[in-house]
Design a protein around this motif. Structure first.
Motif, short mmCIF file in Angstrom:
data_model
loop_
_atom_site.label_atom_id
_atom_site.label_comp_id
_atom_site.label_asym_id
_atom_site.label_seq_id
_atom_site.Cartn_x
_atom_site.Cartn_y
_atom_site.Cartn_z
N MET A 297 32.00 120.19 -51.84
CA MET A 297 31.97 118.76 -51.81
C MET A 297 31.11 118.32 -50.62
N THR A 298 30.22 117.42 -50.86
CA THR A 298 29.43 116.82 -49.78
C THR A 298 29.83 115.37 -49.64
N PHE A 299 29.70 114.84 -48.45
CA PHE A 299 30.11 113.47 -48.20
C PHE A 299 29.31 112.89 -47.04
N GLY A 300 29.37 111.57 -46.92
CA GLY A 300 28.71 110.90 -45.81
C GLY A 300 29.44 109.61 -45.50
N ILE A 301 29.19 109.09 -44.33
CA ILE A 301 29.81 107.84 -43.92
C ILE A 301 28.84 107.09 -43.00
N ALA B 298 27.43 112.97 -41.93
CA ALA B 298 27.40 113.66 -43.23
C ALA B 298 28.04 115.03 -43.06
N GLY B 299 28.58 115.53 -44.16
CA GLY B 299 29.22 116.83 -44.07
C GLY B 299 29.37 117.50 -45.41
N SER B 300 29.95 118.67 -45.36
CA SER B 300 30.18 119.47 -46.55
C SER B 300 31.43 120.30 -46.33
N ALA C 288 31.04 127.65 -44.31
CA ALA C 288 30.03 126.84 -43.63
C ALA C 288 30.35 125.36 -43.73
N SER C 289 31.62 125.02 -43.83
CA SER C 289 32.02 123.62 -43.83
C SER C 289 31.60 123.00 -42.51
N PHE C 290 31.17 121.74 -42.56
CA PHE C 290 30.71 121.09 -41.33
C PHE C 290 30.79 119.58 -41.46
N PHE C 291 30.75 118.93 -40.33
CA PHE C 291 30.54 117.49 -40.25
C PHE C 291 29.55 117.26 -39.13
N LEU D 192 23.43 129.70 -36.63
CA LEU D 192 22.74 128.64 -35.88
C LEU D 192 23.00 127.26 -36.45
N ASP D 193 23.06 127.14 -37.77
CA ASP D 193 23.24 125.84 -38.40
C ASP D 193 23.89 126.03 -39.76
N PRO D 194 25.05 125.40 -40.00
CA PRO D 194 25.70 125.57 -41.30
C PRO D 194 24.94 124.88 -42.42
N GLU D 195 24.06 123.98 -42.08
CA GLU D 195 23.26 123.25 -43.07
C GLU D 195 21.93 123.97 -43.24
N VAL D 196 22.00 125.22 -43.70
CA VAL D 196 20.79 126.03 -43.83
C VAL D 196 19.95 125.52 -44.98
N SER D 197 18.66 125.70 -44.85
CA SER D 197 17.76 125.27 -45.91
C SER D 197 17.34 126.47 -46.73
#
Length: 159
Positions: free
Chosen positions: A1-5, A21-23, A81-84, A126-131
Motif C-alpha cells: 500500500m502506498t499513501f501520501g498526505i 509519502a510512504g509505503s 522496506a516500509s517507510f514514511f 541506503l533508501d527504502p524507496e529504491v528505483s
C-alpha cells in the motif's frame, strides 16, 4: 500500500505546507554484497553469526566462505522496506498588496523549503524507496543513491 498526505495552513500572509509519502508492506531484495558492508555496517556487525551468537540475524561476514556464497542470493537479503518520508516542509510569506503595488508588482512571496529531509524506516539499506533500472528490476536495491536533502530559498514575483 502506498499513501501520501498534504497539510497546509495560511494566516495573514504566512503559509505553511507539509507533504509526506510512504509505503507499507513492500519487501526489497538488498542486492549489495553483504560481505562488502555497503549498508548499515553496525547492524550487520552487531547481529552477525559467530560462535557466541548462534541465533544470529545475519550470516558470518567471511567473504570466501560457502555460507556467504549461499547467503548472497537468498531470502536472508529480503527486508521490510516500509517507510514514511516527509518529502517537503515549506514556510512562506506573501508581502501585503499595498506594499507590492508601489513597485507595480501584483504579488511577492518569499519562502524556505526543506525537501527530502526526514525518513522513518527500519530498512537497513541506503533508501527504502529504491528505483528500478533496466538491469535490476523493481524491488531490488543495488545501492542507488538516496534522494538528496535540499534546503531551498525562493522568491515568487507576479506582475
Amino acid at each position: 500500500m502506498t499513501f501520501g498526505i498534504t497539510l497546509s495552513a495560511a494566516w495573514k500572509g504566512l503559509d505553511f505546507m507539509v507533504f509526506g509519502a510512504g509505503s507499507v508492506g513492500n519487501k526489497v531484495f538488498n542486492g549489495l554484497n553483504p560481505g562488502t558492508f555497503n549498508y548499515n555496517f553496525k547492524e550487520i556487525f552487531d547481529n552477525r553469526w559467530n560462535p557466541d551468537n548462534r541465533e544470529a540475524k545475519y550470516a558470518s561476514p567471511a567473504i570466501n566462505s560457502s555460507i556467504m556464497n549461499n547467503y548472497i542470493i537468498s531470502d536472508a537479503n529480503v527486508f521490510d522496506a516500509s517507510f514514511f518520508k516527509i518529502k517537503q516542509i515549506q514556510l512562506g510569506y506573501t508581502l501585503p498588496g499595498d506594499f507590492t503595488g508601489k513597485f507595480k508588482v501584483q504579488r511577492i512571496r518569499v519562502f524556505a523549503s526543506l525537501d527530502d529531509f526526514f525518513v522513518f524506516t527500519k530498512y537497513i539499506g541506503l533508501d527504502p524507496e529504491v528505483s528500478a533500472s533496466a538491469t535490476s528490476g523493481m524491488g531490488v536495491d543495488f545501492g542507488t543513491y538516496p534522494n538528496t536533502r535540499k534546503f531551498m530559498f525562493g522568491l515568487n514575483i507576479t506582475f
